[in-house]
Write a protein that holds these residues in place. Structure first.
Motif, PDB file in Angstrom:
ATOM      1  N   GLN A 114      94.142  33.704  20.853  1.00 20.52           N
ATOM      2  CA  GLN A 114      93.939  32.594  21.781  1.00 20.52           C
ATOM      3  C   GLN A 114      94.843  31.429  21.410  1.00 20.52           C
ATOM      4  OE1 GLN A 114      89.751  32.438  20.937  1.00 20.52           O
ATOM      5  NE2 GLN A 114      89.931  30.599  19.686  1.00 20.52           N
ATOM      6  N   ARG A 153      85.744  30.973  31.866  1.00 23.37           N
ATOM      7  CA  ARG A 153      86.068  32.352  31.512  1.00 23.37           C
ATOM      8  C   ARG A 153      85.425  33.343  32.448  1.00 23.37           C
ATOM      9  NH1 ARG A 153      84.752  33.114  25.695  1.00 23.37           N
ATOM     10  NH2 ARG A 153      82.699  33.797  26.342  1.00 23.37           N
ATOM     11  N   ARG A 157      83.603  38.492  30.796  1.00 20.56           N
ATOM     12  CA  ARG A 157      85.008  38.496  30.402  1.00 20.56           C
ATOM     13  C   ARG A 157      85.136  38.516  28.882  1.00 20.56           C
ATOM     14  NH1 ARG A 157      89.193  39.168  34.231  1.00 20.56           N
ATOM     15  NH2 ARG A 157      88.419  38.445  36.232  1.00 20.56           N
ATOM     16  N   GLY A 161      91.861  35.741  26.999  1.00 27.02           N
ATOM     17  CA  GLY A 161      92.567  35.289  28.203  1.00 27.02           C
ATOM     18  C   GLY A 161      93.055  33.873  28.044  1.00 27.02           C
ATOM     19  N   SER A 177      93.749  29.492  34.526  1.00 24.31           N
ATOM     20  CA  SER A 177      93.228  30.211  33.367  1.00 24.31           C
ATOM     21  C   SER A 177      93.939  31.532  33.143  1.00 24.31           C
ATOM     22  CB  SER A 177      91.725  30.464  33.554  1.00 24.31           C
ATOM     23  OG  SER A 177      91.238  31.398  32.615  1.00 24.31           O
ATOM     24  N   GLY A 178      94.085  31.879  31.864  1.00 25.14           N
ATOM     25  CA  GLY A 178      94.568  33.197  31.497  1.00 25.14           C
ATOM     26  C   GLY A 178      93.587  34.294  31.825  1.00 25.14           C
ATOM     27  N   TYR A 179      92.375  33.925  32.254  1.00 26.72           N
ATOM     28  CA  TYR A 179      91.385  34.910  32.694  1.00 26.72           C
ATOM     29  C   TYR A 179      91.518  35.207  34.183  1.00 26.72           C
ATOM     30  CZ  TYR A 179      89.116  34.543  28.185  1.00 26.72           C
ATOM     31  OH  TYR A 179      88.864  34.585  26.839  1.00 26.72           O
ATOM     32  N   ARG A 180      92.719  35.042  34.719  1.00 23.65           N
ATOM     33  CA  ARG A 180      93.048  35.402  36.104  1.00 23.65           C
ATOM     34  C   ARG A 180      92.203  34.631  37.109  1.00 23.65           C
ATOM     35  NH1 ARG A 180      95.553  40.894  36.174  1.00 23.65           N
ATOM     36  NH2 ARG A 180      95.751  41.540  34.004  1.00 23.65           N
ATOM     37  N   PRO A 201      97.156  36.828  34.973  1.00 22.62           N
ATOM     38  CA  PRO A 201      96.796  35.609  34.246  1.00 22.62           C
ATOM     39  C   PRO A 201      97.713  34.447  34.611  1.00 22.62           C
ATOM     40  CG  PRO A 201      96.891  37.507  32.767  1.00 22.62           C
ATOM     41  CD  PRO A 201      97.461  37.962  34.065  1.00 22.62           C
ATOM     42  N   HIS A 203      99.184  31.175  32.947  1.00 18.78           N
ATOM     43  CA  HIS A 203      99.367  30.417  31.711  1.00 18.78           C
ATOM     44  C   HIS A 203      99.892  29.012  31.962  1.00 18.78           C
ATOM     45  CE1 HIS A 203      99.651  34.265  28.994  1.00 18.78           C
ATOM     46  NE2 HIS A 203      98.439  34.015  29.426  1.00 18.78           N
ATOM     47  N   ASP A 217     101.890  32.353  37.927  1.00 17.37           N
ATOM     48  CA  ASP A 217     101.236  33.329  37.047  1.00 17.37           C
ATOM     49  C   ASP A 217     102.271  34.009  36.149  1.00 17.37           C
ATOM     50  OD1 ASP A 217     102.440  35.459  38.456  1.00 17.37           O
ATOM     51  OD2 ASP A 217     100.669  35.813  39.700  1.00 17.37           O
TER      52      ASP A 217
END
Length: 458
Positions: A114, A153, A157, A161, A177-180, A201, A203, A217
């Motif tokens: 992370q 999150r 999940r 992410g 979020s990197g959690y899509r 994801p 970033h 993305d």
């Protein structure tokens, strides 16, 4: 892997064994260890091609010439990752005493799985920050007391992410979020107003402008979300690039133009209403002597100022581009991962070799350069002098605050420089490595450290 530059090779670069030593010597900030002993020419003098490529010579025409810097102004809102939608905040009233007022833990720090990547945003007496596990915290700007916490999150999940960022606008706090996902929260309570899942994801940090939220993305696709509903209005896909620098860059918006940086080194202007391309520019160059030039990512935010977009790529091109026509006014052979800072007559930029460079806004000529790591390079991790590694601090920023040029580094320091000369003025301890440039709000600077602490400097 060394946390230096937070460099993530999503798909590794293949390098032949014969070139390993050359690549090791060119990895940024000492990731490859100490350089090999210098060879001595038998006849004449050898000139390093590597040093020649990175050298920026000050212009003789600018020697001794003064330049204009505007006075500082109050910041009543830092709503976007770069302060505003154009990422252009010149000189702020902030941290006149340049001392730490308070520190607060805001959740998870960086680890192997992370990363703390989100710039701080602030408005209405609250400072908003995102930790390494998609946890969002709102704190009081005056006391640092926690007002609320939320996590985007999502149920079920798994961890890992990482990435994303924050933006304020239209009465909402937007969280990529990197959690899509892209999520809108109530800035006063942290309640979820809407959430939209993405195919990949995210970033990068979001940017809000004219009723839309823009984010890119990891598949190099920019998506424009309706700020009220979360529905996707349009999307545009650039060239997919497997290698990128892990930073939460964001787009810049002015009028109906969205200036979008991609990991391919492309800088593309899109129409904000429908995503139609207006122009494109390529900020990349190949190098036969450095495999890392193949990482073309524009990892720093592009900045729009006085009708021009200023951007810098990792592979070694900095450019000033007319926003209307897409024509380059000038280019410099310099690479970096931080956003340029146009102020008055000049532009400040930090290169990936830790040089602070002062550039003339109109011509691209260089006033001066300063080695930020002078006296800071050290050897660590060895046994009895063997197998040690060279450590060079990584720098983020700058921001011009109350007549100080402030940068933060991976050694856990905030350092103030004279904006006219580049001389060091003062240094303070942050208590942890910092890879994210400071934000300014209500007379203070805010820095989030890699260990998950928010630091207020007044």
């Amino acid at each position: 892997m060394n946390r230096v530059l937070k460099l993530a090779l999503v798909c590794g670069l293949a390098v032949t064994a014969a070139s390993c030593q050359s690549v090791r010597q060119r990895l940024p900030f000492g990731m490859g260890g100490a350089p090999a002993p210098e060879a001595v020419a038998t006849d004449g003098q050898r000139v390093s091609v590597l040093e020649f490529e990175q050298a920026l010579a000050p212009s003789a025409a600018l020697s001794g010439r003064d330049f204009f810097l505007p006075g500082p102004t109050a910041v009543t809102s830092w709503a976007q990752p770069g302060g505003n939608a154009e990422n252009a905040i010149e000189h702020v009233i902030a941290a006149p005493n340049f001392s730490v007022a308070w520190k607060r833990s805001i959740g998870e720090g960086s680890s192997r799985t992370q990363q703390v990547m989100s710039p701080v945003v602030a408005a209405d007496g609250r400072v908003y920050v995102m930790d390494g596990e998609a946890g969002v915290t709102a704190v009081s700007s005056s006391t640092g007391d926690v007002i609320w916490k939320a996590n985007v999150r999502g149920e079920g999940r798994d961890r890992g992410g990482f990435g994303g960022g924050l933006a304020l606008g239209g009465g909402k706090l937007f969280v990529s979020s990197g959690y899509r996902s892209m999520t809108a929260l109530d800035p006063a309570t942290g309640a979820v107003l809407w959430r939209t899942q993405t195919d990949a994801p995210v970033h990068t940090a979001p940017t809000f402008a004219a009723g839309r939220v823009f984010a890119v993305d990891v598949d190099d696709q920019i998506i424009a979300f309706d700020a009220n509903t979360g529905q996707s209005d349009w999307s545009y896909r650039g060239i997919i690039e497997p290698a990128r620098v892990m930073r939460a860059a964001s787009v810049a918006v002015t009028g109906d133009a969205v200036i979008t940086p991609f990991a391919s080194g492309e800088l593309i202007a899109l129409r904000a209403t429908n995503g139609q391309p207006l122009w494109s520019a390529t900020l990349s160059r190949a190098s036969r002597t450095s495999a890392l030039s193949e990482i073309r990512d524009i990892a720093g935010r592009p900045v729009i100022s006085r009708g021009f977009a200023y951007a810098i790529s990792h592979s070694g091109v900095m450019s000033a581009i007319d926003v209307r026509s897409g024509q380059a006014k000038w280019q410099l052979p310099v690479g970096g991962v931080n956003a340029p800072l146009p102020v008055g007559d000049v532009i400040y930029v930090v290169t990936k070799s830790a040089q602070l460079v002062l550039v003339n806004r109109d011509t691209g000529q260089v006033y001066w350069t300063r080695d930020l790591n002078e006296g800071r390079v050290r050897q660590e991790g060895g046994y009895f002098g063997l197998f040690d590694r060279t450590v060079r601090p990584v720098w983020s920023g700058p921001i011009l605050a109350s007549n100080r040029l402030v940068l933060v580094n991976s050694d856990g320091q905030a350092v103030a420089y004279d904006p006219k000369t580049g001389a060091i003025q003062s240094t303070i301890d942050l208590g942890g490595a910092a890879y994210i440039a400071p934000s300014a709000y209500d007379g203070a600077l805010y820095v989030v450290t890699d260990r998950g602490e928010l630091v207020c400097i007044r």
